[in-house]
Write an enzyme that holds these catalytic residues in place. Structure first.
Site, PDB file in Angstrom:
ATOM      1  N   SER A  86       0.804  -1.228   0.000  1.00  0.00           N
ATOM      2  CA  SER A  86       0.000   0.000   0.000  1.00  0.00           C
ATOM      3  C   SER A  86       0.836   1.277   0.000  1.00  0.00           C
ATOM      4  O   SER A  86       0.516   2.214  -0.738  1.00  0.00           O
ATOM      5  CB  SER A  86      -0.968  -0.008   1.185  1.00  0.00           C
ATOM      6  OG  SER A  86      -1.903  -1.038   1.010  1.00  0.00           O
ATOM      7  N   LYS A 121     -10.040  -5.431  11.215  1.00  0.00           N
ATOM      8  CA  LYS A 121     -11.105  -5.005  10.290  1.00  0.00           C
ATOM      9  C   LYS A 121     -12.507  -5.022  10.912  1.00  0.00           C
ATOM     10  O   LYS A 121     -13.332  -4.181  10.585  1.00  0.00           O
ATOM     11  CB  LYS A 121     -11.097  -5.899   9.044  1.00  0.00           C
ATOM     12  CG  LYS A 121      -9.890  -5.678   8.143  1.00  0.00           C
ATOM     13  CD  LYS A 121     -10.080  -6.504   6.891  1.00  0.00           C
ATOM     14  CE  LYS A 121      -8.848  -6.555   6.038  1.00  0.00           C
ATOM     15  NZ  LYS A 121      -9.069  -7.330   4.817  1.00  0.00           N
ATOM     16  N   ASP A 150     -12.657  -3.773  -1.014  1.00  0.00           N
ATOM     17  CA  ASP A 150     -12.426  -5.015  -1.773  1.00  0.00           C
ATOM     18  C   ASP A 150     -13.568  -5.255  -2.763  1.00  0.00           C
ATOM     19  O   ASP A 150     -13.366  -5.872  -3.812  1.00  0.00           O
ATOM     20  CB  ASP A 150     -12.303  -6.222  -0.832  1.00  0.00           C
ATOM     21  CG  ASP A 150     -10.901  -6.327  -0.226  1.00  0.00           C
ATOM     22  OD1 ASP A 150      -9.968  -5.696  -0.759  1.00  0.00           O
ATOM     23  OD2 ASP A 150     -10.759  -7.030   0.790  1.00  0.00           O
ATOM     24  N   ARG A 192     -14.531 -25.592   1.229  1.00  0.00           N
ATOM     25  CA  ARG A 192     -14.104 -26.831   1.883  1.00  0.00           C
ATOM     26  C   ARG A 192     -14.989 -27.110   3.101  1.00  0.00           C
ATOM     27  O   ARG A 192     -15.468 -28.226   3.291  1.00  0.00           O
ATOM     28  CB  ARG A 192     -12.635 -26.694   2.289  1.00  0.00           C
ATOM     29  CG  ARG A 192     -12.095 -27.863   3.048  1.00  0.00           C
ATOM     30  CD  ARG A 192     -10.648 -27.632   3.417  1.00  0.00           C
ATOM     31  NE  ARG A 192     -10.465 -26.449   4.251  1.00  0.00           N
ATOM     32  CZ  ARG A 192      -9.304 -26.040   4.725  1.00  0.00           C
ATOM     33  NH1 ARG A 192      -8.209 -26.720   4.431  1.00  0.00           N
ATOM     34  NH2 ARG A 192      -9.211 -24.979   5.481  1.00  0.00           N
ATOM     35  N   MET A 242     -18.349 -26.711   4.369  1.00  0.00           N
ATOM     36  CA  MET A 242     -19.667 -26.401   3.794  1.00  0.00           C
ATOM     37  C   MET A 242     -20.473 -25.465   4.695  1.00  0.00           C
ATOM     38  O   MET A 242     -21.214 -24.594   4.206  1.00  0.00           O
ATOM     39  CB  MET A 242     -20.405 -27.728   3.591  1.00  0.00           C
ATOM     40  CG  MET A 242     -21.771 -27.628   3.028  1.00  0.00           C
ATOM     41  SD  MET A 242     -21.733 -27.345   1.246  1.00  0.00           S
ATOM     42  CE  MET A 242     -23.488 -27.363   0.875  1.00  0.00           C
TER      43      MET A 242
END
Ligand code: NAP
Length: 280
Positions: free
Chosen positions: A22, A71, A106, A156, A158
Site C-alpha cells: 500500500s 477489520k 475489496d 471446503r 460447507m
C-alpha cells in the site's frame, strides 16, 4: 506546525506491521498527481486499536486503511456504509463532516478490476465462487450488487458457505466442494477466493477444460502473479483477471477519499508493484 499547514497523511493500521504494497501504491499516486501528502504503516496491537482510531485525527491522519486483525473492530468503531456492513469488515476509514466513516473497498476492487480487464464479464448468469472467507464475502456482495443471477458458492467447510448464503439471500447457492466439477460447465465466471495456489499452499486442483469457452476466470491470489489456475485458464484461451489488479483497484477509493483526487491504475503502477512482488 499546525494541522492546517501539515501535509495530509493516511496510514495503514495492522498488527504485526506486515510488509504491505500500500505505501508504494499511494506514494506513486501522490508523486504522479503532484499532491503533498504521506502514507505510513502504523503497527498497533489489538488492545490499543480503539484508542488509536479515536485519536486518528489528533494524530494528524485524514484516514486509514485497516488490515488484520482490526477489520471487524474498525467496522464497530465507525459509521459503515452498506458494503462494509454486508462484508462484516471495514478496510478503509475517512472523516466526513467530522464523523469517522468506513467502507470495504475489496468490493469495488474486485468489480472494477473485472470491468477494466475483462469487459462484458457480467453477462454471465451463473458464477462459481470458491471459498467463503473474508474475501469471498466482498466478491459475493459485488456479484449480487452487479446483478449476477446465481452465485454458486463452494467451500471446503460447507457450513461456512451455508452461513454466507443465509446472509446474502436466495441468489447465493451453497454447494459441496466435491460438486465443483459438476458446476464448471455452466460457470460463466469462476472466482478463486481461497488461498489455494498461493506460494507455500497446495495448488487448486480443478479442470478448467470443463468451463464454457466464453468463461472468465478470476483469481484473488497475487503471489505468485500468475497462479496455476490463471496459467491453465490462459493456456485454454479463457479471459482472466488477476489478484494484483484487484489489489490496485481497491486502493483507488481510499486515496480519493483522503486526498480528493481519483487516481488511475496505470500500467506503470502495475509494473512497479510487480517488480516489488517479484523481488520480495
Ligand atoms: P480467509 O478468510 O482466511 O479464507 C480462506 C479461504 O480459503 C476459506 O474459504 C478456506 O476454507 C479456504 N481454504 C484454505 N485452505 C484451503 C484448502 N487447503 N482447501 C480448500 N480451501 C481452503 O482468507 P481471505 O481473507 O478470504 O483471503 C483469501 C485469499 O484471497 C488470500 O490468498 C488473500 O491473499 C486473497 N485476497 C486477495 C485480495 C486482493 O486484493 N487481490 C484481497 C483479499 C484477499 P475453509 O472455510 O474450509 O477454511
Amino acid at each position: 506546525m499546525t494541522s492546517g499547514t501539515r501535509p495530509r497523511a493516511a496510514c495503514l493500521i495492522g498488527w504485526p506491521a506486515a510488509h504491505s504494497r500500500s505505501p508504494l501504491i499511494h506514494h506513486y499516486w501522490l508523486r504522479t498527481l503532484g499532491i503533498e501528502g504521506g502514507y505510513v504503516i502504523e503497527a498497533v496491537p489489538p488492545d490499543e486499536f480503539g484508542d488509536f482510531v479515536l485519536r486518528l485525527s489528533i494524530r494528524g491522519f485524514v484516514g486509514a486503511n485497516v488490515t488484520i486483525p482490526h477489520k471487524e473492530r474498525a467496522l464497530a468503531l465507525s459509521k459503515p456504509d452498506q458494503r462494509a456492513r454486508a462484508v462484516g469488515a471495514a478496510n478503509t476509514l475517512w472523516f466526513q463532516d467530522g464523523e469517522l466513516c468506513s467502507t470495504n473497498t475489496d468490493v469495488e476492487g474486485f468489480v472494477n478490476n473485472l470491468d477494466a480487464g475483462v469487459p462484458g464479464w457480467d453477462k454471465a448468469t451463473d458464477a462459481l465462487v470458491l471459498g467463503a472467507g473474508g474475501a469471498a464475502r466482498a466478491v459475493v456482495f459485488g456479484l449480487i450488487e452487479r446483478g449476477i443471477q446465481r452465485v454458486h458458492l463452494a467451500n471446503r467447510t460447507m457450513a461456512r458457505a451455508r452461513a454466507l448464503a443465509d446472509q446474502f439471500g436466495a441468489r447465493v447457492l451453497p454447494v459441496a466442494w466435491e460438486a465443483i466439477g459438476d458446476l464448471l460447465p455452466r460457470a460463466g465466471l469462476l472466482v478463486n477466493t481461497t488461498s489455494l495456489g498461493m506460494h507455500g499452499q497446495p495448488a487448486l486442483e480443478l479442470n478448467v477444460g470443463l468451463l464454457p469457452a466464453e468463461a472468465v476466470v478470476a483469481d484473488l491470489v497475487y503471489v505468485p502473479l500468475e497462479t496455476p489456475l490463471l496459467a491453465a485458464s490462459r493456456a485454454r484461451g479463457l479471459r482472466t483477471a488477476d489478484g494484483l489488479g484487484m489489489l490496485l483497484h481497491q486502493a483507488v477509493r481510499g486515496f480519493e477519499l483522503w486526498f480528493g483526487q481519483r487516481p488511475q491504475v496505470t500500467s506503470e503502477l502495475r509494473a512497479l508493484i510487480e517488480a516489488d512482488l517479484t523481488h520480495a
